[in-house]
Design a protein around this motif. Structure first.
Motif, mmCIF file in Angstrom:
data_model
loop_
_atom_site.group_PDB
_atom_site.id
_atom_site.type_symbol
_atom_site.label_atom_id
_atom_site.label_comp_id
_atom_site.label_asym_id
_atom_site.label_seq_id
_atom_site.Cartn_x
_atom_site.Cartn_y
_atom_site.Cartn_z
ATOM 1 N N SER A 1 -8.465 16.891 -3.040
ATOM 2 C CA SER A 1 -8.861 15.570 -3.503
ATOM 3 C C SER A 1 -10.222 15.214 -2.921
ATOM 4 C CB SER A 1 -7.816 14.544 -3.043
ATOM 5 O OG SER A 1 -8.371 13.253 -3.108
ATOM 6 N N ASP B 1 5.558 13.891 0.204
ATOM 7 C CA ASP B 1 4.284 14.032 -0.493
ATOM 8 C C ASP B 1 3.972 15.473 -0.870
ATOM 9 O OD1 ASP B 1 2.678 11.440 1.426
ATOM 10 O OD2 ASP B 1 3.769 11.376 -0.466
ATOM 11 N N SER C 1 0.819 -1.217 0.000
ATOM 12 C CA SER C 1 0.000 0.000 0.000
ATOM 13 C C SER C 1 0.854 1.269 0.000
ATOM 14 C CB SER C 1 -0.929 -0.007 1.209
ATOM 15 O OG SER C 1 -0.165 -0.152 2.392
ATOM 16 N N TYR C 2 2.073 1.173 0.559
ATOM 17 C CA TYR C 2 2.994 2.322 0.504
ATOM 18 C C TYR C 2 3.858 2.245 -0.747
ATOM 19 C CZ TYR C 2 1.610 3.282 5.285
ATOM 20 O OH TYR C 2 0.872 3.583 6.390
ATOM 21 N N THR D 1 8.206 5.328 3.474
ATOM 22 C CA THR D 1 8.759 5.989 2.306
ATOM 23 C C THR D 1 10.247 5.691 2.191
ATOM 24 O OG1 THR D 1 8.706 8.047 1.043
ATOM 25 C CG2 THR D 1 9.309 8.246 3.337
ATOM 26 N N ARG E 1 3.251 1.196 -3.677
ATOM 27 C CA ARG E 1 2.649 1.605 -4.955
ATOM 28 C C ARG E 1 2.613 3.120 -5.110
ATOM 29 N NH1 ARG E 1 -3.005 2.818 -3.980
ATOM 30 N NH2 ARG E 1 -3.563 1.937 -1.966
ATOM 31 N N ARG E 2 2.789 3.851 -3.999
ATOM 32 C CA ARG E 2 2.805 5.314 -4.102
ATOM 33 C C ARG E 2 4.214 5.837 -4.401
ATOM 34 N NH1 ARG E 2 0.183 7.590 1.141
ATOM 35 N NH2 ARG E 2 -1.224 5.890 1.627
ATOM 36 N N GLN F 1 -0.913 14.402 -4.385
ATOM 37 C CA GLN F 1 0.408 13.797 -4.215
ATOM 38 C C GLN F 1 0.631 12.787 -5.329
ATOM 39 O OE1 GLN F 1 -0.127 12.396 -0.270
ATOM 40 N NE2 GLN F 1 -1.122 10.502 -0.873
ATOM 41 N N GLY F 2 1.868 12.383 -5.461
ATOM 42 C CA GLY F 2 2.194 11.418 -6.510
ATOM 43 C C GLY F 2 2.456 12.121 -7.828
ATOM 44 N N GLU F 3 2.694 11.319 -8.817
ATOM 45 C CA GLU F 3 3.151 11.810 -10.116
ATOM 46 C C GLU F 3 2.175 12.774 -10.792
ATOM 47 O OE1 GLU F 3 3.767 12.282 -14.047
ATOM 48 O OE2 GLU F 3 2.390 10.638 -13.602
ATOM 49 N N ALA G 1 -5.406 15.409 -7.864
ATOM 50 C CA ALA G 1 -4.465 14.622 -7.075
ATOM 51 C C ALA G 1 -3.620 15.626 -6.301
ATOM 52 C CB ALA G 1 -3.591 13.779 -7.984
#
Lengths: 394, 76
Positions: free
Chosen positions: A164, A228, A81-82, A117, A84-85, A194-196, A192
Motif C-alpha cells: 500500500s 487483517d 476509526s476501527y 476488532t 469502519r474497517r 487489508q479489508g474487503e 489494499a
C-alpha cells in the motif's frame, strides 16, 4: 494533586477513616486517575470472548455495547476509526471475540474496554475451515514444495513492491534500499492489503508484476492484527504469488503470524525492512570486495611483469656471456692465423739473406735463361731494392 | 542512466575474479597478461560505478482502463 502516591495500598481498605482523616480525603478526579493508571498497568490489550448484550451505534460511527457471559459483564466501545474497517456491527446475542484494552472513562468513573476488532466466533470457525481447505488445495498442487523456491538474484536491478502506498511498510523499505543499494529501481504497485478489496487488488497487483522489468518482487504489509491478514490466506492470492515470474519475498505478518501467501513465496521476512535487507546486497560489502579484487588485479600484473623482467634479465645475461665467449674464440683463432701468415711471409725469407730478382715488368726471374747477358733487373732484399745488370755469360 | 544495458554486476564480479585468478596463475605470456589487466580495469570501473552513491528511484506503476501501464515518479 494527590496527597499520597497511588500504589498497592490503594486497594487495601486499611483502617476506617476517622475524624481528622477527612482532611486527607482524595478528590474524585485523583481516585479515578489513580484507578485508571492501575487498571491500564495491570491489563494490556487482550482477547476477550463473550456475548453481545446491548449495542448502540453512535451517529458518529462508534459502537457501544455490553459484553457478557453467565457470570459478568463489561462495557465496551469500538471507536469509529476501527469500526469502519470492520464488516459491520455484530448482532445482539452474537458470540464474539474482541481484542481490547481496559480504559477508565473519567467523567463517569466507568470502566470500559476499547476494542480494535470484533470477530463473531462463528466466522472464526468458518475462516479456520476455509484456511484449512485452501491450505490443502495448495499443498496438493505443490505450491508449498521447497523445490519450487527460487533464490533471489544476488544483484537485482529493479524490484517490484506490492504494497500500500499509504502504509508504513513502503517508507521502511525505501530507507533500507537507500542505505544498502541506492542504485536500485523500486517499482511500487499499490494495493489494499487489508479489508474487503484486498483480495481482488492483491491478485491484480501480483499479475501486473509480470509486466514489469523487474527481477524480484516484495509483497509487503506493515503490522496489524491476525484478522487483517485474511487476504493473504486466500487461495487466489496465493496462486497469484506462485504465478509471479520473478522470485517473491513476502513480508506480510509478524514473526509469529505466518500467512499462506508467506508459505507460497520464495522467501519470507519478518518485516518489510527485513525483506529489503534480504533483497539487496549491502554496497559497503560489495565495495570491500571490489577493493580487494582491485588490489589483487594490480598485484597480479606487477608480479607478472616482474617475472617477465627477470626472464628478460636472464636472457640478456646469457646473451652477453655467449657474445663474450664468441668474441674471445674469434680473437684466438685470428692470432693463430696471423702467426701462420707471418711464418709464410716472403719478407721473412729475405731476412734470412735470400733475394728475389724481378725484371722491369715485375716478373720473378727464376732460371738462368731468365738472365740474358746485359739484362737489367732489380733485386729485392730485406730492406729494399737494388738495380742490377747481367755481366758476361754464365 | 538505466543499468539494464550494462554487464550485470554479478557477472562483472565473476569475470573480475577470473581475471585476477589468471593473472595470479602461471600463464607466462605478457601480452595476454596486459590484455587481461586492461579488461580487469574496465570491469573494475564498471563495478565501482554501480557501488557508488546513486539517487534511489522509487516509481509508481499505474494501470489505466485500457490496461496500459504508466510509470510515474513517487516522491516523498
Amino acid at each position: 494533586m494527590s496527597r499520597r502516591a497511588p500504589g498497592d495500598d490503594l486497594f487495601d481498605p486499611g483502617p476506617p477513616a476517622g475524624g481528622e482523616e477527612h482532611d486527607r480525603a482524595w478528590s474524585v478526579a485523583d481516585v479515578v486517575r489513580a484507578l485508571r493508571r492501575a487498571v491500564e498497568d495491570a491489563v494490556g490489550q487482550i482477547w476477550i470472548k463473550g456475548e453481545i448484550a446491548e449495542l448502540r451505534v453512535h451517529q458518529r460511527g462508534h459502537w457501544y455495547f455490553t459484553l457478557k457471559d453467565d457470570a459478568a459483564q463489561i462495557r465496551c466501545v469500538v471507536w469509529q476509526s476501527y469500526a469502519r474497517r470492520l464488516p459491520g456491527a455484530p448482532a445482539v446475542g452474537a458470540e464474539v471475540y474482541i481484542l481490547a484494552r481496559p480504559d477508565l472513562y473519567e467523567q463517569r468513573g466507568e470502566l470500559r474496554f476499547s476494542a480494535v476488532t470484533v470477530l463473531p466466533t462463528a466466522a472464526v470457525g468458518a475462516r479456520q475451515l476455509a484456511y484449512l481447505r485452501t491450505k490443502e488445495a495448495l499443498t496438493r498442487d505443490g505450491l508449498f514444495d521447497p523445490a519450487r523456491k527460487r533464490a533471489p538474484p544476488a544483484f537485482p536491478r529493479a524490484v517490484a513492491l506490492v504494497t500500500s502506498v499509504d502504509g508504513a511498510a513502503l517508507g521502511d523499505m525505501r530507507t533500507v534500499a537507500r542505505r544498502r543499494w541506492p542504485a536500485i529501481r523500486l517499482l511500487v504497485v499499490n494495493t489494499a492489503v487489508q479489508g474487503e478489496p484486498a483480495e481482488r487488488e492483491l491478485v491484480r497487483a501480483l499479475a501486473l508484476v509480470n509486466r514489469l522489468p523487474v527481477d524480484l518482487c516484495i509483497l509487503a504489509r506493515g503490522g496489524g492484527s491476525r484478522e487483517d491478514l485474511g487476504a493473504f490466506d486466500r487461495e487466489q492470492v496465493c496462486r497469484a504469488v506462485a504465478a509471479v515470474r520473478v522470485p517473491v519475498i513476502s513480508a506480510v505478518g509478524h514473526e509469529t503470524d505466518v500467512s499462506l501467501a508467506d508459505l507460497v513465496a520464495d522467501l519470507r521476512a519478518a518485516t518489510p525492512s527485513a525483506a529489503m535487507e534480504l533483497a539487496l546486497p549491502d554496497r559497503r560489502d560489495v565495495a570491500d570486495r571490489v577493493a580487494v579484487l582491485a588490489g589483487r588485479l594490480g598485484g597480479g600484473l606487477r608480479r607478472r611483469t616482474r617475472v617477465v623482467a627477470e626472464r628478460l634479465r636472464g636472457v640478456e645475461h646469457r646473451l652477453r656471456h655467449r657474445m663474450r665467449a664468441l668474441v674471445a674464440d674469434r680473437r684466438d683463432r685470428l692470432g693463430a692465423l696471423a702467426g701462420q701468415l707471418e711464418a709464410l711471409s716472403p719478407l721473412r725469407v729475405l731476412d734470412r739473406g735470400y733475394a728475389v730478382a724481378r725484371d722491369a715488368a715485375g716478373r720473378v726471374l727464376r732460371q738462368v735463361a731468365d738472365f740474358p747477358p746485359g739484362a737489367v733487373f732489380r733485386l729485392r732484399v730485406s730492406d729494399g731494392e737494388v738495380p742490377a745488370r747481367v755481366e758476361g755469360t754464365p | 542512466v538505466s543499468g539494464d544495458d550494462r554487464l550485470p554486476l554479478a557477472a562483472a564480479l565473476r569475470r573480475l575474479e577470473e581475471i585476477v585468478r589468471q593473472l595470479e596463475g602461471e600463464e607466462p605470456d605478457l601480452d595476454r597478461a596486459l590484455a587481461l589487466f586492461e579488461e580487469g580495469v574496465m570491469v573494475l570501473r564498471h563495478a565501482r560505478e554501480q557501488v557508488q552513491d546513486a539517487e534511489l528511484r522509487v516509481q509508481r506503476v499505474l494501470e489505466d482502463a485500457e490496461g496500459d501501464l504508466r510509470i510515474t515518479d513517487l516522491d516523498g
